[in-house]
Write a protein that holds these residues in place. Structure first.
Motif, mmCIF file in Angstrom:
data_model
loop_
_atom_site.group_PDB
_atom_site.id
_atom_site.type_symbol
_atom_site.label_atom_id
_atom_site.label_comp_id
_atom_site.label_asym_id
_atom_site.label_seq_id
_atom_site.Cartn_x
_atom_site.Cartn_y
_atom_site.Cartn_z
ATOM 1 N N SER A 76 0.693 -1.108 0.040
ATOM 2 C CA SER A 76 0.028 0.414 -0.590
ATOM 3 C C SER A 76 0.465 1.377 -0.473
ATOM 4 O O SER A 76 0.321 2.126 -0.641
ATOM 5 C CB SER A 76 -1.011 -0.051 1.214
ATOM 6 N N LEU A 77 2.100 0.913 0.571
ATOM 7 C CA LEU A 77 3.359 1.991 0.755
ATOM 8 C C LEU A 77 4.130 2.754 -0.758
ATOM 9 O O LEU A 77 4.376 3.658 -0.866
ATOM 10 C CB LEU A 77 4.101 2.315 2.113
ATOM 11 N N GLY A 78 3.392 1.446 -1.450
ATOM 12 C CA GLY A 78 4.918 1.286 -2.992
ATOM 13 C C GLY A 78 4.417 2.427 -3.376
ATOM 14 O O GLY A 78 5.885 3.223 -3.348
ATOM 15 N N SER A 79 3.185 3.436 -4.173
ATOM 16 C CA SER A 79 3.147 4.182 -5.143
ATOM 17 C C SER A 79 3.537 5.820 -4.165
ATOM 18 O O SER A 79 4.455 6.357 -5.092
ATOM 19 C CB SER A 79 2.345 4.201 -5.841
ATOM 20 N N ALA A 80 3.225 5.718 -3.158
ATOM 21 C CA ALA A 80 3.694 6.997 -2.741
ATOM 22 C C ALA A 80 5.077 7.152 -1.995
ATOM 23 O O ALA A 80 5.610 8.134 -2.339
ATOM 24 C CB ALA A 80 3.206 7.199 -0.852
ATOM 25 N N LEU A 81 6.200 5.709 -2.218
ATOM 26 C CA LEU A 81 7.682 6.216 -1.684
ATOM 27 C C LEU A 81 8.287 6.116 -2.202
ATOM 28 O O LEU A 81 9.274 6.409 -3.062
ATOM 29 C CB LEU A 81 8.324 4.601 -1.017
ATOM 30 N N GLU A 82 7.312 6.220 -4.279
ATOM 31 C CA GLU A 82 7.906 6.504 -5.230
ATOM 32 C C GLU A 82 7.741 8.501 -5.001
ATOM 33 O O GLU A 82 8.636 8.780 -6.402
ATOM 34 C CB GLU A 82 7.209 6.071 -6.578
ATOM 35 N N ASP A 116 -4.402 14.241 -0.160
ATOM 36 C CA ASP A 116 -4.170 12.937 -0.691
ATOM 37 C C ASP A 116 -4.009 11.767 -1.001
ATOM 38 O O ASP A 116 -3.744 10.332 -1.207
ATOM 39 C CB ASP A 116 -4.663 13.621 -2.710
ATOM 40 N N LEU A 117 -2.295 12.343 -0.380
ATOM 41 C CA LEU A 117 -1.412 11.376 -0.942
ATOM 42 C C LEU A 117 -1.961 10.182 0.612
ATOM 43 O O LEU A 117 -1.528 8.959 0.328
ATOM 44 C CB LEU A 117 -0.457 11.756 -0.389
ATOM 45 N N VAL A 118 -2.131 11.005 1.497
ATOM 46 C CA VAL A 118 -2.201 9.933 2.641
ATOM 47 C C VAL A 118 -3.487 9.462 2.764
ATOM 48 O O VAL A 118 -3.873 8.002 2.517
ATOM 49 C CB VAL A 118 -2.052 10.448 3.950
ATOM 50 N N GLY A 119 -4.573 9.655 1.997
ATOM 51 C CA GLY A 119 -6.040 8.698 1.653
ATOM 52 C C GLY A 119 -5.427 8.150 0.317
ATOM 53 O O GLY A 119 -6.170 7.213 0.782
ATOM 54 N N GLU A 120 -4.745 8.009 0.043
ATOM 55 C CA GLU A 120 -4.040 6.691 -1.308
ATOM 56 C C GLU A 120 -3.861 5.897 -0.698
ATOM 57 O O GLU A 120 -4.208 5.258 -0.666
ATOM 58 C CB GLU A 120 -3.555 7.879 -2.335
ATOM 59 N N VAL A 121 -3.089 5.931 0.264
ATOM 60 C CA VAL A 121 -2.252 4.699 1.002
ATOM 61 C C VAL A 121 -3.093 3.890 1.616
ATOM 62 O O VAL A 121 -3.120 3.136 1.764
ATOM 63 C CB VAL A 121 -1.057 5.496 1.347
ATOM 64 N N MET A 122 -4.213 4.679 2.559
ATOM 65 C CA MET A 122 -4.983 3.973 3.478
ATOM 66 C C MET A 122 -6.134 3.461 2.422
ATOM 67 O O MET A 122 -6.623 2.110 2.329
ATOM 68 C CB MET A 122 -6.232 4.935 4.273
ATOM 69 N N ALA A 123 -6.383 3.683 1.069
ATOM 70 C CA ALA A 123 -7.358 3.605 0.142
ATOM 71 C C ALA A 123 -7.068 2.035 -0.467
ATOM 72 O O ALA A 123 -7.251 0.657 -0.215
ATOM 73 C CB ALA A 123 -8.404 4.724 -0.714
ATOM 74 N N GLN A 124 -5.344 1.995 -0.588
ATOM 75 C CA GLN A 124 -5.082 0.741 -1.052
ATOM 76 C C GLN A 124 -5.178 -0.193 -0.025
ATOM 77 O O GLN A 124 -5.076 -0.856 -0.195
ATOM 78 C CB GLN A 124 -3.532 1.511 -1.885
ATOM 79 N N ARG A 125 -3.919 0.459 1.176
ATOM 80 C CA ARG A 125 -4.653 -0.377 2.367
ATOM 81 C C ARG A 125 -6.097 -1.473 2.304
ATOM 82 O O ARG A 125 -5.734 -2.466 2.643
ATOM 83 C CB ARG A 125 -4.256 -0.229 3.430
ATOM 84 N N ARG A 126 -6.683 -0.324 2.412
ATOM 85 C CA ARG A 126 -8.427 -1.586 2.381
ATOM 86 C C ARG A 126 -8.506 -2.510 1.780
ATOM 87 O O ARG A 126 -8.928 -3.628 1.174
ATOM 88 C CB ARG A 126 -9.150 -0.442 2.331
ATOM 89 N N ARG A 127 -7.976 -1.755 -0.059
ATOM 90 C CA ARG A 127 -8.738 -2.468 -1.081
ATOM 91 C C ARG A 127 -7.832 -3.867 -1.578
ATOM 92 O O ARG A 127 -7.987 -4.924 -1.427
ATOM 93 C CB ARG A 127 -8.005 -2.027 -2.333
ATOM 94 N N GLU A 128 -6.868 -3.458 -0.495
ATOM 95 C CA GLU A 128 -5.167 -5.323 -0.830
ATOM 96 C C GLU A 128 -6.388 -5.843 0.379
ATOM 97 O O GLU A 128 -6.043 -7.166 0.395
ATOM 98 C CB GLU A 128 -4.302 -4.359 -0.138
ATOM 99 N N VAL A 129 -6.686 -5.548 1.790
ATOM 100 C CA VAL A 129 -6.753 -6.280 2.701
ATOM 101 C C VAL A 129 -8.591 -6.725 1.899
ATOM 102 O O VAL A 129 -8.873 -8.031 2.146
ATOM 103 C CB VAL A 129 -7.371 -5.714 3.730
ATOM 104 N N ALA A 130 -9.420 -6.296 1.325
ATOM 105 C CA ALA A 130 -9.985 -6.619 0.933
ATOM 106 C C ALA A 130 -10.358 -8.019 -0.759
ATOM 107 O O ALA A 130 -10.707 -8.458 -0.639
ATOM 108 C CB ALA A 130 -10.866 -5.430 0.269
ATOM 109 N N GLN A 131 -9.256 -7.303 -1.278
ATOM 110 C CA GLN A 131 -9.235 -8.498 -2.048
ATOM 111 C C GLN A 131 -8.504 -9.616 -1.273
ATOM 112 O O GLN A 131 -8.852 -11.134 -1.732
ATOM 113 C CB GLN A 131 -7.732 -8.330 -2.667
ATOM 114 N N VAL A 132 -7.538 -9.559 -0.173
ATOM 115 C CA VAL A 132 -6.808 -11.202 0.958
ATOM 116 C C VAL A 132 -8.601 -11.378 1.073
ATOM 117 O O VAL A 132 -9.018 -12.884 0.541
ATOM 118 C CB VAL A 132 -6.174 -10.314 1.851
#
Length: 157
Positions: free
Chosen positions: A29-35, A105-121
């Motif tokens: 979830s942090l991947g794109s933010a850390l770019e 927006d950046l913090v929100g993107e990471v949190m939203a990505q984390r939620r999507r990752e968990v939902a996929q699992v």
């Protein structure tokens, strides 16, 4: 089972395996933010997002870093458009560091990505499995207790 009783190795192994899987979700979830920002910069953004505008010294204290380190980090965040310095409404001598829309927006993107990752699992198992996961994680969280203030913040979580 109470305090001091032996714990089966398979229980420890399963819990460590689950914690590594969850850590993988966090890392992805942090991947794109850390770019776009460094981990220390992202950590600062998370703290500001959580607490609102802060004095640089308070931000440094929250993150457990030296004031001069925080000043350089804030300089870079401001230069990148992620944060902005603003006058304190309580004292004209104090300067606060707040997030810009881009920082939010950046913090929100990471949190939203984390939620999507968990939902996929979770989508990979049936309702019965999800209930078991929910109960198991709730029991683990209750047994572990709340992290100390700053424990997770140091990682930008």
């Amino acid at each position: 089972m109470g305090t001091g009783e032996a714990v089966a190795e398979e229980d420890v192994d399963a819990t460590i395996g689950a914690s590594l899987a969850l850590l993988g979700v966090v890392v992805r979830s942090l991947g794109s933010a850390l770019e776009r920002v460094t981990l220390p910069q992202y950590r600062a953004l998370v703290v500001i997002a959580e607490h609102g505008p802060l004095r640089s010294g308070d931000l440094a204290e929250q993150l457990g870093v030296h004031q001069s380190t925080m000043t350089r980090t804030v300089d870079r965040l401001v230069a990148g458009g992620w944060a902005a310095r603003q006058a304190s409404p309580d004292s004209r001598r104090e300067v606060l560091v707040g997030l810009t829309a881009r920082g939010h927006d950046l913090v929100g993107e990471v949190m939203a990505q984390r939620r999507r990752e968990v939902a996929q699992v979770l989508a990979r198992t049936d309702e019965r499995g999800r209930r078991a996961i929910r109960r198991g994680l709730a029991a683990f969280a209750a047994a572990a207790g709340e992290p100390e203030p700053g424990e997770l913040r140091s990682l930008g979580l």
